[in-house]
Each structure stands twice: as structure tokens, then as C-alpha cells.
Design an enzyme around this catalytic site. Structure first.
Site, short mmCIF file in Angstrom:
data_model
loop_
_atom_site.label_atom_id
_atom_site.label_comp_id
_atom_site.label_asym_id
_atom_site.label_seq_id
_atom_site.Cartn_x
_atom_site.Cartn_y
_atom_site.Cartn_z
N ARG A 147 25.79 42.74 101.19
CA ARG A 147 25.82 43.60 102.62
C ARG A 147 26.01 42.29 103.83
O ARG A 147 25.46 41.18 103.47
CB ARG A 147 24.22 43.99 102.73
CG ARG A 147 24.20 44.64 103.73
CD ARG A 147 22.65 45.16 104.13
NE ARG A 147 22.04 44.60 105.11
CZ ARG A 147 20.94 44.81 105.60
NH1 ARG A 147 20.64 45.94 105.72
NH2 ARG A 147 20.42 43.96 106.36
N TYR A 159 18.72 43.03 114.71
CA TYR A 159 18.04 43.12 113.47
C TYR A 159 18.80 43.09 112.27
O TYR A 159 20.03 43.49 112.36
CB TYR A 159 17.35 44.75 113.53
CG TYR A 159 16.54 45.14 112.51
CD1 TYR A 159 15.30 44.44 112.00
CD2 TYR A 159 17.05 45.88 111.42
CE1 TYR A 159 14.61 44.41 111.07
CE2 TYR A 159 16.22 46.07 110.37
CZ TYR A 159 15.17 45.53 110.08
OH TYR A 159 14.42 45.78 108.98
N ASP A 216 25.33 48.14 106.98
CA ASP A 216 24.18 49.04 107.64
C ASP A 216 24.43 48.88 108.84
O ASP A 216 24.18 48.10 109.71
CB ASP A 216 22.81 48.36 107.13
CG ASP A 216 21.79 49.33 107.16
OD1 ASP A 216 21.69 50.22 107.77
OD2 ASP A 216 20.64 48.87 106.57
N HIS A 218 21.99 51.15 110.69
CA HIS A 218 20.75 51.23 110.99
C HIS A 218 20.59 52.34 111.93
O HIS A 218 19.60 52.31 112.84
CB HIS A 218 19.93 50.08 111.69
CG HIS A 218 19.81 48.88 110.56
ND1 HIS A 218 18.97 49.10 109.62
CD2 HIS A 218 20.33 47.72 110.61
CE1 HIS A 218 18.92 47.86 108.77
NE2 HIS A 218 19.72 46.95 109.55
N GLU A 242 26.39 52.35 105.58
CA GLU A 242 24.99 52.79 105.55
C GLU A 242 24.58 53.30 106.76
O GLU A 242 24.50 52.58 107.94
CB GLU A 242 24.22 51.76 104.85
CG GLU A 242 22.56 51.92 104.76
CD GLU A 242 21.85 50.78 104.53
OE1 GLU A 242 22.43 49.83 103.90
OE2 GLU A 242 20.77 50.95 104.47
N GLU A 268 17.52 56.12 103.38
CA GLU A 268 16.07 55.32 103.08
C GLU A 268 15.04 55.71 103.94
O GLU A 268 13.82 55.66 103.70
CB GLU A 268 16.62 53.88 103.44
CG GLU A 268 16.69 53.53 104.94
CD GLU A 268 17.01 51.85 105.37
OE1 GLU A 268 17.84 51.84 104.52
OE2 GLU A 268 16.56 51.28 106.18
N GLU A 345 19.78 47.57 96.10
CA GLU A 345 19.68 46.69 97.20
C GLU A 345 18.49 46.07 96.64
O GLU A 345 17.30 46.22 96.12
CB GLU A 345 19.10 47.46 98.44
CG GLU A 345 19.01 46.52 99.46
CD GLU A 345 18.55 47.20 100.94
OE1 GLU A 345 17.99 48.22 100.68
OE2 GLU A 345 18.84 46.68 102.01
N TRP A 408 16.44 54.24 115.96
CA TRP A 408 16.35 53.63 114.57
C TRP A 408 17.25 54.30 113.63
O TRP A 408 17.28 55.43 113.48
CB TRP A 408 14.98 53.45 114.02
CG TRP A 408 14.48 52.18 114.21
CD1 TRP A 408 13.45 51.99 114.93
CD2 TRP A 408 15.00 50.85 113.76
NE1 TRP A 408 12.83 50.52 114.79
CE2 TRP A 408 13.92 49.71 114.13
CE3 TRP A 408 16.23 50.30 113.14
CZ2 TRP A 408 14.04 48.60 113.72
CZ3 TRP A 408 16.41 49.01 112.72
CH2 TRP A 408 15.14 48.07 113.18
O1 EZ4 Z 1 15.24 48.12 108.07
O2 EZ4 Z 1 13.36 48.38 105.12
O3 EZ4 Z 1 18.77 48.57 104.20
N1 EZ4 Z 1 17.81 48.14 104.46
C1 EZ4 Z 1 17.27 48.36 105.60
C2 EZ4 Z 1 15.72 47.61 105.95
C3 EZ4 Z 1 14.88 48.57 106.69
C4 EZ4 Z 1 13.48 48.16 106.38
C5 EZ4 Z 1 12.60 49.17 107.21
O4 EZ4 Z 1 11.43 48.99 106.98
O5 EZ4 Z 1 17.56 48.93 106.44
O6 EZ4 Z 1 16.01 46.19 106.09
CO CO Z 2 19.05 50.22 105.57
#
Ligand code: EZ4
Ligand code: CO
Length: 408
Positions: A147, A159, A216, A218, A242, A268, A345, A408
Site C-alpha cells: 500500500r 494520516y 487508501d 480514507h 480503497e 472497513e 492487509e 473520514w
Molecule cells: O484508518 O484502522 O486500511 N486501513 C486503514 C486503517 C484505519 C484504522 C482506523 O481505526 O484505513 O489504518
Molecule cells: Co483503509
């Protein structure tokens, strides 16, 4: 075989974990992960106040009936807190049943469909050179799928990106920082959309066309922004994009799908098969991201994945460090058994976490294997757990440059 004891164990070896431990009259114990990052104590209360009293005296062998009793028997269904609690009960009962049978859990799920579960690791860097180093380090650790997340010019901390250069490439031993209040990060989706294709251009130039690469989002894009990103990443042949859009909005994926052939993964933060029905039946995604821990346990996730299999859609279970080693082991048994496995993952847990949770699963040549120990193959050291008391910790909150709270 009656359940005689149900203990809810909270421990924080570097980060918070909630574990349900069931004991039967003949002394077998089973573990289930109930960790809900940033809302841990809500699940503790749900379990202790409303579930534990229902479990004492029940037949530990009746896994399906117990699941239906806790789900269908309660007026209020679904939701992350409820489903994490049910997941923990379900996982612990499977652990007990497999231990009683003297078999690794995957044998009860139908036996192995493969030699191991292909895992992907998290490479990241604040800039491209740091990212390339992090990818190299992951390849050296044996990862065969990666990733890719990076910092974004003009923004501060992002993040999913390790905070310091030259560390061991890990960003989230503790992404949910140990503060009483969440920290705030600044976000700008247009800056992100401009930057990401240049990152994948550099990664492909360095590592060639073969390495499976994932990314990802997010949940931070609108559908049309996600469609644009998927399209702009097509030349780099991603394994998946993702969580492009917010998780509640299944029809958002319809719009993305109309514009791009980049494979899509989501789920997720889902907790029910009902979060997936449109996505699966209309073939709007390629991978189901749910973890055993958050989707109601092995019993429930197996059903989601069987439905996904009807549509040629595969698993891609969530496996960050906030899934405990118990939740990870449960995932690995399911990964090994199901036919429509895609990828798993995997972020290795800290040494402190592995002191509390004694695991037997292994990682070799890019593949994870749950081991052949009876049950899940994880034991909880209660003395070690007691040495790490709970501390409030939260994921950061994102605000746009004008201060607006973002998704988020
Ligand atoms: O942000 O598990 O794909 N993995 C992720 C993780 C999530 C955290 C949130 O609790 O997106 O890092
Ligand atoms: Co994720």
C-alpha cells in the site's frame, strides 16, 4: 458444554484492545476481538452490561443460534458497537469449538484452499524519496504487495504516513494519538488529487510494472473526484483504490464505476451484509474490506463473502494494528478457508502487543498462515495485559483549509 465465565479484558500495550474471553465448564477458553478504535469503552459496556449476562449457562457449541439470539433477538440491530460485541462472542465460540475438536479453526471452516494468504504492507513517506525507501524496506521484509501513501505538498501531517524519516517504516503503532481529544489535521482534496498520480508514476518507474500496489483514500473524495482519481491512476495498474468515498453511500460507487477500470475496495467501516447488498449485486466493487472484528464475527463475514463470491468479488480484509492479534488470527483462518480470497492487509503488531497476545501465526515469502495450533492459535496473557491500562486515544479529525470538518 456450558459457558461458565465471560471476561471483558481491556489492555493497552501501545494501543487499546478489547478482548472477550469465554470459559466453559470443562475449562476451555475462547478469545474474541471487540476493539473499536476510539470508541473502545462503548463496546466494553455493551458486552459487560448487556451480553455477558446472556452468555452464562449457554451451550458454547451453539454458535449460529447464539449469533441469531444476539442479533435477531435484540430489538436494536447492526451498528459498529453492537456488531463488534457480537463478533467477539462469535469468534470466541469458534475458538472454543476448534480447540475442543483439537483442530486449527480453518479446518472447521472447510480446510485450506491455499498454502497461505497474500499480505500487503503499508509503505509511506512524507515525500517520494522517503516513500521509495519505505517500499524497499517492505520488500526486504518479504512483502509482495504494497500500500502506497505519501505526504502532500502544502499540507502538514497526513494520516497514514509515518511521521519520521529513517524509522522502521511504521506509522501506526499509535495513529490514534494518546490524547484526551483528537488532534486536527488539515486536508485539501484538490492538492491530493494533483499529487497522487505523480507518486504512482515515480513508484512504477522505480519498481516496474509487476508489483501489486494499493492506495487508501480514507473516504475523503466526492464520487466525481474519486472517478477522476481512478481514471488518472489507470496507467499505473493499481491492485485497488480503497475507501474512495464515504462509507454510508453505496450508490456513490456506481458513479465511480461508470468512469474507471481501477479496481475498487470498500467496507472497513461497514458492519452488516446490508451495507453491501447494492455493491455486490450491481458489481460496484472488487474487494470486500470488512474484518471479522467489525462485521459480526466469522459467522457473519463468511456469509457476506459467500454472497460476494456469487458475483466474482473477493475478500480484502482490514488488518491494521487496531485489529488485535485475536482478530488477525480469526481473519487468517477465514482467508485460508474461503475460495474467493483476494488479499489480506497486514501491519505487524508491536512487541508489547505480542507480549500480551501470544500468537502462532506466521509470515513467510509474502504469505500469512494462521498455524496449525488448535483453535485460533492465540493466547492472552492476563498478567501482561494488566500491566498496560487503558488510555484514551483518538484518530485525528480532518478540517479543510477554511476550517470545515471533513469526512473520514
Ligand atoms: O484508518 O484502522 O486500511 N486501513 C486503514 C486503517 C484505519 C484504522 C482506523 O481505526 O484505513 O489504518
Ligand atoms: Co483503509
Amino acid at each position: 458444554m456450558k459457558i461458565t465465565e465471560a471476561d471483558v479484558v481491556v489492555t493497552s500495550p501501545g494501543r487499546n484492545f478489547v478482548t472477550l474471553r469465554l470459559t466453559t465448564e470443562d475449562g476451555l477458553t475462547g478469545l474474541g476481538d471487540a476493539t473499536l478504535n476510539g470508541r473502545e469503552l462503548a463496546v466494553v459496556a455493551y458486552l459487560s452490561e448487556h451480553v455477558v449476562p446472556l452468555l452464562i449457562g449457554r451451550d458454547a457449541g451453539r454458535i449460529e443460534d447464539t449469533w441469531q439470539y444476539l442479533y435477531r433477538g435484540a430489538y436494536w440491530r447492526r451498528g459498529p458497537v453492537t456488531m463488534a460485541a457480537i463478533a467477539a462472542v462469535d469468534t470466541a465460540l469458534w475458538d472454543i469449538k476448534a480447540k475442543a475438536a483439537g483442530m486449527p479453526l480453518y479446518q472447521l471452516l472447510g480446510g485450506a484452499s491455499r498454502t497461505g494468504a497474500l499480505a500487503y504492507g503499508h509503505a509511506s513517506g512524507r515525500d517520494i524519496p522517503e516513500l521509495l525507501d519505505s517500499i524497499r524496506a517492505h520488500l526486504e521484509q518479504g512483502f509482495r504487495a504494497i500500500r502506497v501513501q505519501t505526504g502532500i505538498p502544502g499540507l502538514g501531517t497526513v494520516y497514514g504516513v509515518a511521521s519520521s524519516a529513517g524509522d522502521d517504516g511504521r506509522y501506526d503503532y499509535e495513529p490514534a494519538r494518546r490524547t484526551a481529544l483528537p488532534t486536527v489535521e488539515t486536508w485539501d482534496t484538490r492538492a491530493y488529487l494533483r499529487h497522487v498520480p505523480t507518486v504512482f508514476e515515480a513508484v512504477r518507474a522505480e519498481f516496474g510494472p509487476d508489483l501489486p500496489l494499493l492506495h487508501d483514500g480514507h473516504h475523503r473524495m466526492t464520487p466525481i473526484q474519486a472517478a477522476k482519481l481512478g481514471k488518472s491512476l489507470e496507467p499505473y495498474d493499481l491492485f485497488w483504490l480503497e475507501d474512495a468515498t464515504p462509507g454510508e453511500d453505496q450508490t456513490a460507487l456506481r458513479l465511480i464505476r461508470q468512469h474507471t477500470t481501477t479496481p475498487l475496495a470498500i467496507g472497513e467501516v461497514f458492519n452488516s451484509v446490508h451495507d453491501y447488498t447494492v455493491l455486490l449485486q450491481e458489481r460496484l466493487i472488487d474487494y470486500v474490506r470488512s474484518a471479522v472484528t467489525h462485521a459480526g464475527g466469522i459467522t457473519a463475514l463468511r456469509k457476506v463473502l459467500d454472497l460476494a463470491g456469487v458475483y466474482g468479488i473477493k475478500s480484502g480484509m482490514h488488518g491494521p494494528t487496531d485489529i488485535s492479534p485475536v482478530g488477525m488470527a480469526a481473519a487468517l483462518h477465514l482467508d485460508l478457508a474461503i475460495h474467493n480470497f483476494g488479499i489480506q492487509e497486514y501491519m505487524p503488531h508491536s512487541l508489547a502487543t505480542l507480549e500480551v497476545f501470544r500468537t502462532s501465526y506466521g509470515f513467510k515469502d509474502g504469505l500469512l498462515h494462521p498455524s496449525d495450533s488448535p483453535g485460533l492459535g492465540v493466547e492472552l496473557d492476563l498478567d501482561a495485559a494488566a500491566r498496560f491500562p487503558y488510555e484514551a486515544a483518538y484518530l485525528p479529525v480532518s478540517r479543510l483549509t477554511d476550517g470545515t470538518v471533513h469526512d473520514w
